[in-house]
Enzyme design. Structure first.
Site, mmCIF file in Angstrom:
data_model
loop_
_atom_site.group_PDB
_atom_site.id
_atom_site.type_symbol
_atom_site.label_atom_id
_atom_site.label_comp_id
_atom_site.label_asym_id
_atom_site.label_seq_id
_atom_site.Cartn_x
_atom_site.Cartn_y
_atom_site.Cartn_z
ATOM 1 N N TRP A 105 46.870 41.252 46.570
ATOM 2 C CA TRP A 105 47.312 40.893 45.216
ATOM 3 C C TRP A 105 47.754 39.437 45.147
ATOM 4 O O TRP A 105 47.519 38.763 44.146
ATOM 5 C CB TRP A 105 48.412 41.852 44.744
ATOM 6 C CG TRP A 105 47.922 43.265 44.713
ATOM 7 C CD1 TRP A 105 48.291 44.291 45.529
ATOM 8 C CD2 TRP A 105 46.893 43.801 43.857
ATOM 9 N NE1 TRP A 105 47.574 45.430 45.225
ATOM 10 C CE2 TRP A 105 46.717 45.157 44.207
ATOM 11 C CE3 TRP A 105 46.118 43.263 42.827
ATOM 12 C CZ2 TRP A 105 45.796 45.984 43.563
ATOM 13 C CZ3 TRP A 105 45.202 44.092 42.190
ATOM 14 C CH2 TRP A 105 45.046 45.433 42.555
ATOM 15 N N ASP A 175 55.723 38.839 41.645
ATOM 16 C CA ASP A 175 55.016 40.042 41.204
ATOM 17 C C ASP A 175 55.731 41.216 41.859
ATOM 18 O O ASP A 175 55.650 41.403 43.066
ATOM 19 C CB ASP A 175 53.551 39.958 41.657
ATOM 20 C CG ASP A 175 52.782 41.232 41.363
ATOM 21 O OD1 ASP A 175 53.355 42.190 40.798
ATOM 22 O OD2 ASP A 175 51.583 41.284 41.728
ATOM 23 N N LYS A 199 53.864 52.201 38.495
ATOM 24 C CA LYS A 199 54.274 52.661 39.827
ATOM 25 C C LYS A 199 55.709 53.170 39.815
ATOM 26 O O LYS A 199 55.984 54.260 40.275
ATOM 27 C CB LYS A 199 54.091 51.532 40.834
ATOM 28 C CG LYS A 199 52.631 51.096 40.833
ATOM 29 C CD LYS A 199 52.269 50.027 41.805
ATOM 30 C CE LYS A 199 50.848 49.569 41.532
ATOM 31 N NZ LYS A 199 49.984 49.625 42.664
#
Length: 364
Positions: A105, A175, A199
């Protein structure tokens, strides 16, 4: 499995939601708050929805101890759109930005930043197959950086930052899609935090952005209206139609966290859950091997291998038959992964730990 039996859900995202929240949403689905309508049918300009929207933002501020000089935005596009929005707004011409690579990511975030300027790789654990988070003394800080970007938790590799770098006057952007609200953190260390909801916060479709107000004044000017943070800050995230049902669900998940005792209580529970599974790995005499180095282990994503590849396949087959869902590792790395996000119950993690012990006894 019968329709009434809940799966042992270890999916990496979208992931488990609290059963109590799902049951409340089910109960209110046709008639929210006596309106005779679902929350999905309400106008986003109505008083009934406005209360949901504002209560959700207030709850998040309180639970996460967000200081007054920060805005909370509820956006769309997932964490992936933030990979572009961050440099689009803050990577000014003639400036650089530093990215710390800890997995797939952060690589994707770096790729997007290259479309807008010249990002620098300040540190990376790629050579070590992303088994660890770089040590703080390995990070090369550039005082002229527009910002420094990190990924706080790496779902694919099962690593997490257990101590954040002190970046001084350079805004630290994180992030936190896969570990937001899983442990207490000092928000004031960050210029901007972003997280897809799917999540730890709720269903997919909502992205939470926590941004320091002074950064809003430093935005680039030539940015499309919908992609400017100030657009959403000035309109209380109601510039256009927001994902109303997702925000309602986010609010209900935040209520659930409050009822459990807040973020400190969730953190304690998460450590217990992850500990159950890590203990099996560590006491297996090499039958199971963790991917992450112990000092960089994630509480949210536990990644491991079984040295015999055929046996690993057998493990995943038998786990699925026993009602465990989502234990396959990410397609890019293989192996096994248990995602133990906030809503995954302790009992589910204990059931997996017991299954792993029994599987080893059976096949060792």
């Amino acid at each position: 499995m019968g329709t009434n039996k809940r799966a042992y859900n270890f999916n990496a995202g979208p992931s488990a939601l609290p059963l109590e929240v799902l049951e409340k949403a089910q109960k209110e689905l046709l008639d929210f708050n006596g309106t005779g309508m679902s929350v999905m049918e309400l106008s986003h300009r109505s008083k009934d929805y406005d209360a949901v929207h504002n209560e959700t933002i207030t709850r998040l501020k309180k639970l996460f101890s967000i200081p007054e000089n920060y805005e909370v935005l509820l956006l769309q596009g997932g964490g992936s759109l933030q990979f572009s929005m961050v440099p689009m707004n803050f990577l000014q011409e003639g400036k650089k930005a530093s990215y710390i690579l800890t997995g797939s990511w952060s690589e994707k975030a770096l790729k997007e930043a290259r479309l807008f300027g010249e990002p620098i790789i300040a540190a990376s654990s790629k050579e070590n197959k992303y088994r660890n988070i770089p040590a703080l003394n390995e990070i090369q800080l550039n005082p002229d950086d527009a910002y420094i970007h990190i990924t706080s938790n790496n779902t694919i590799y099962g690593t997490a930052w257990n101590e954040f770098p002190d970046t001084g006057d350079i805004p630290l952007i994180a992030d936190m899609s896969s570990d937001i609200l899983s442990k207490t953190i000092d928000v004031s260390k960050f210029g901007l935090i972003y997280a897809g909801a799917q999540k730890n916060l709720g269903p997919s479709g909502v992205t939470v952005v926590i941004i320091r107000k002074d950064l809003l004044e430093k935005e680039n000017t030539n940015v499309p209206t919908m992609l400017k943070y100030s657009t959403h800050a000035e309109s209380n995230s109601l510039y256009n139609t927001p994902p109303t049902f997702g925000i309602y669900m986010l609010g209900e998940v935040l209520k659930w966290v409050e009822e459990l005792g807040g973020v400190a209580a969730i953190e304690k529970r998460n450590k217990e859950k992850a500990g159950l599974i890590y203990d099996v790995i560590d006491n297996s005499n090499g039958f199971y091997t963790g991917h992450a180095t112990p000092d960089s282990r994630s509480l949210m994503n536990i990644t491991f291998r079984i040295s015999d590849e055929e046996l690993e396949k057998q493990f995943l087959v038998e786990a699925k038959e026993a009602g465990f869902v989502g234990l396959n590792g990410h397609r890019s790395v293989g192996g096994c992964r248990a995602s133990t996000y906030n809503a995954v119950p302790v009992e589910t993690c204990r059931a997996l730990a017991d299954f792993m012990v029994e599987f080893q006894k059976k096949y060792q």
